[in-house]
Scaffold this active site. Structure first.
Site, PDB file in Angstrom:
ATOM      1  N   SER A  48       0.853  -1.196   0.000  1.00  0.00           N
ATOM      2  CA  SER A  48       0.000   0.000   0.000  1.00  0.00           C
ATOM      3  C   SER A  48       0.884   1.239   0.000  1.00  0.00           C
ATOM      4  O   SER A  48       2.045   1.183   0.445  1.00  0.00           O
ATOM      5  CB  SER A  48      -0.867  -0.009   1.265  1.00  0.00           C
ATOM      6  OG  SER A  48      -1.488   1.245   1.452  1.00  0.00           O
ATOM      7  N   TYR A 101      -1.660  -1.180  10.617  1.00  0.00           N
ATOM      8  CA  TYR A 101      -1.885  -1.389   9.179  1.00  0.00           C
ATOM      9  C   TYR A 101      -0.642  -0.954   8.407  1.00  0.00           C
ATOM     10  O   TYR A 101      -0.134  -1.696   7.573  1.00  0.00           O
ATOM     11  CB  TYR A 101      -3.123  -0.611   8.707  1.00  0.00           C
ATOM     12  CG  TYR A 101      -3.407  -0.809   7.239  1.00  0.00           C
ATOM     13  CD1 TYR A 101      -3.881  -2.036   6.762  1.00  0.00           C
ATOM     14  CD2 TYR A 101      -3.185   0.207   6.305  1.00  0.00           C
ATOM     15  CE1 TYR A 101      -4.125  -2.237   5.405  1.00  0.00           C
ATOM     16  CE2 TYR A 101      -3.420   0.014   4.957  1.00  0.00           C
ATOM     17  CZ  TYR A 101      -3.897  -1.204   4.508  1.00  0.00           C
ATOM     18  OH  TYR A 101      -4.129  -1.403   3.163  1.00  0.00           O
TER      19      TYR A 101
HETATM   20  N1  LIG Z   1      -8.780  -0.316  -0.729  1.00  0.00           N
HETATM   21  C1  LIG Z   1      -7.673   0.386  -0.648  1.00  0.00           C
HETATM   22  O1  LIG Z   1      -7.697   1.635  -0.667  1.00  0.00           O
HETATM   23  C2  LIG Z   1      -6.338  -0.297  -0.571  1.00  0.00           C
HETATM   24  C3  LIG Z   1      -5.196   0.501  -0.736  1.00  0.00           C
HETATM   25  C4  LIG Z   1      -3.948  -0.113  -0.655  1.00  0.00           C
HETATM   26  C5  LIG Z   1      -3.839  -1.465  -0.437  1.00  0.00           C
HETATM   27  N2  LIG Z   1      -4.977  -2.211  -0.279  1.00  0.00           N
HETATM   28  C6  LIG Z   1      -4.794  -3.649  -0.034  1.00  0.00           C
HETATM   29  O2  LIG Z   1      -5.492  -4.356  -1.030  1.00  0.00           O
HETATM   30  C7  LIG Z   1      -5.905  -5.629  -0.511  1.00  0.00           C
HETATM   31  C8  LIG Z   1      -7.375  -5.849  -0.808  1.00  0.00           C
HETATM   32  O3  LIG Z   1      -8.098  -4.866  -0.110  1.00  0.00           O
HETATM   33  P1  LIG Z   1      -9.553  -4.367  -0.539  1.00  0.00           P
HETATM   34  O4  LIG Z   1      -9.534  -2.898  -0.415  1.00  0.00           O
HETATM   35  O5  LIG Z   1      -9.954  -5.004  -1.806  1.00  0.00           O
HETATM   36  O6  LIG Z   1     -10.373  -4.912   0.714  1.00  0.00           O
HETATM   37  P2  LIG Z   1     -11.719  -5.771   0.855  1.00  0.00           P
HETATM   38  O7  LIG Z   1     -12.701  -5.384  -0.188  1.00  0.00           O
HETATM   39  O8  LIG Z   1     -12.083  -5.687   2.277  1.00  0.00           O
HETATM   40  O9  LIG Z   1     -11.200  -7.240   0.506  1.00  0.00           O
HETATM   41  C9  LIG Z   1     -10.331  -7.936   1.363  1.00  0.00           C
HETATM   42  C10 LIG Z   1     -10.249  -9.359   0.899  1.00  0.00           C
HETATM   43  O10 LIG Z   1      -9.351 -10.066   1.785  1.00  0.00           O
HETATM   44  C11 LIG Z   1     -10.008 -11.233   2.245  1.00  0.00           C
HETATM   45  N3  LIG Z   1      -9.594 -11.600   3.579  1.00  0.00           N
HETATM   46  C12 LIG Z   1      -9.570 -10.832   4.689  1.00  0.00           C
HETATM   47  N4  LIG Z   1      -9.156 -11.550   5.744  1.00  0.00           N
HETATM   48  C13 LIG Z   1      -8.918 -12.797   5.295  1.00  0.00           C
HETATM   49  C14 LIG Z   1      -8.478 -13.996   5.897  1.00  0.00           C
HETATM   50  N5  LIG Z   1      -8.174 -14.055   7.193  1.00  0.00           N
HETATM   51  N6  LIG Z   1      -8.355 -15.105   5.128  1.00  0.00           N
HETATM   52  C15 LIG Z   1      -8.645 -15.067   3.820  1.00  0.00           C
HETATM   53  N7  LIG Z   1      -9.064 -13.961   3.183  1.00  0.00           N
HETATM   54  C16 LIG Z   1      -9.204 -12.843   3.912  1.00  0.00           C
HETATM   55  C17 LIG Z   1     -11.484 -10.913   2.216  1.00  0.00           C
HETATM   56  O11 LIG Z   1     -12.207 -12.122   2.094  1.00  0.00           O
HETATM   57  P3  LIG Z   1     -13.445 -12.531   3.049  1.00  0.00           P
HETATM   58  O12 LIG Z   1     -14.183 -11.266   3.330  1.00  0.00           O
HETATM   59  O13 LIG Z   1     -14.183 -13.513   2.225  1.00  0.00           O
HETATM   60  O14 LIG Z   1     -12.778 -13.129   4.220  1.00  0.00           O
HETATM   61  C18 LIG Z   1     -11.596 -10.077   0.959  1.00  0.00           C
HETATM   62  O15 LIG Z   1     -11.744 -10.889  -0.172  1.00  0.00           O
HETATM   63  C19 LIG Z   1      -5.570  -5.595   0.983  1.00  0.00           C
HETATM   64  O16 LIG Z   1      -4.365  -6.287   1.212  1.00  0.00           O
HETATM   65  C20 LIG Z   1      -5.397  -4.117   1.286  1.00  0.00           C
HETATM   66  O17 LIG Z   1      -4.515  -3.898   2.365  1.00  0.00           O
HETATM   67  C21 LIG Z   1      -6.218  -1.670  -0.338  1.00  0.00           C
END
Ligand SMILES: NC(=O)c1ccc[n+]([C@@H]2O[C@H](COP(=O)([O-])OP(=O)(O)OC[C@H]3O[C@@H](n4cnc5c(N)ncnc54)[C@H](OP(=O)(O)O)[C@@H]3O)[C@@H](O)[C@H]2O)c1
Length: 259
Positions: A145, A158
């Site tokens: 990130s 985080y």
């Molecule tokens: N959104 C942003 O602005 C942003 C920015 C930078 C980086 N990121 C990174 O991008 C990645 C995806 O984030 P997102 O924004 O798409 O979030 P999200 O919509 O909340 O998706 C998170 C995903 O991770 C899975 N997950 C969470 N805990 C888990 C566990 N213990 N075991 C297996 N799967 C798990 C969830 O699956 P379930 O719900 O089915 O468990 C979901 O599919 C993350 O690593 C986040 O840190 C996001």
């Protein structure tokens, strides 16, 4: 035809955290005929909705309703995928966020964040890396990130967990330079997903997950060592990281905290 009367697949792409947000957008983007798509998440219902979309696009889907913190279950799922088709790409994307610091509830959240974001990443990468190194071919994307460039008081655990992902990915990238396995570290800015929906502050240059997925795939196709976007946010992150510590602390202390 392959086993179970499925059409033959020649290679596999594995994405953790594919049941929501950026991972779901990546799954839909990669889905195509002849590809084995291994999609991980804990919520079976949400994962199945994405899997159905990917099957309609022609991919063969192996859903993995597995918690990334379960090392053995992850190793078994990844081995089962490898047995069907060689992994050409693994995107270690699953992650959680929160602003926890101090206090007993926050202490649990902090440990959970490190378990999912750091150990979960290791549980994904390690079993996939061994066969890739053996055939000297493959690609791994580490989902970090822009929050990984400097510890933000809004979300200490985080930022620290994502910094661990970034630094580990960078180190592995250099270590495996001549191994035939390509590594990219992905550093998105704000993307509109359930993870950011609870942020109680304005999110500059908030991006849709479909756009983020396209930028990530383009970067991976070009084998970019670091895929960071949008560029103004990357510039801001680098500038904050370059400020003298005391000055940055004073300025960052004014920002609201995450829940
Ligand atoms: N959104 C942003 O602005 C942003 C920015 C930078 C980086 N990121 C990174 O991008 C990645 C995806 O984030 P997102 O924004 O798409 O979030 P999200 O919509 O909340 O998706 C998170 C995903 O991770 C899975 N997950 C969470 N805990 C888990 C566990 N213990 N075991 C297996 N799967 C798990 C969830 O699956 P379930 O719900 O089915 O468990 C979901 O599919 C993350 O690593 C986040 O840190 C996001």
């Amino acid at each position: 035809m392959g086993g179970d009367d499925q059409p033959a697949v020649s290679s596999a792409v594995l994405i953790t955290g594919a049941s929501s947000g950026i991972g779901a957008a990546l799954a839909r983007l990669y889905a195509r005929e002849g590809l084995l798509l291994a999609l991980g998440g804990r919520d079976a219902g949400r994962l199945e909705t994405i899997a159905a979309d990917c099957r309609r696009a022609g991919a063969e889907v192996v859903p993995g309703v597995v918690d990334v913190t379960d090392r053995q279950a992850m190793a078994e799922w990844i081995a089962a995928v490898e047995a069907r088709a060689p992994l050409e790409l693994v995107i270690a994307n699953a992650g959680i966020s929160g602003g926890g610091v101090g206090g007993s509830a926050d202490a649990e959240q902090t440990r959970r964040m490190f378990a999912v974001n750091v150990e979960g990443m290791l549980n994904t990468v390690e079993p996939a890396l061994a066969p890739m190194l053996e055939r000297r071919r493959g690609q791994i994307a580490f989902m970090s990130s822009l929050a990984a460039f400097r510890g933000m008081p809004s979300a200490p655990a985080y930022c620290a967990s994502k910094a661990a992902v970034r630094v580990y990915g960078e180190a592995l990238r250099a270590r495996l330079r001549d191994s035939g396995v390509t590594i990219s570290v992905v550093c998105p800015g704000f993307v509109r997903t359930p993870l950011t929906a609870r942020n109680p502050f304005p999110m500059p240059l908030l991006m849709e997950p479909e756009r983020a997925a396209v930028l990530i795939r383009t970067g991976l196709e070009r084998k970019r060592p670091q895929i960071a976007f949008p560029w103004p946010s990357l510039l801001a992150a680098r500038m904050i990281a370059a400020l003298p510590a005391g000055l940055a602390d004073r300025w960052l202390a004014r920002l609201p905290v995450k829940e």
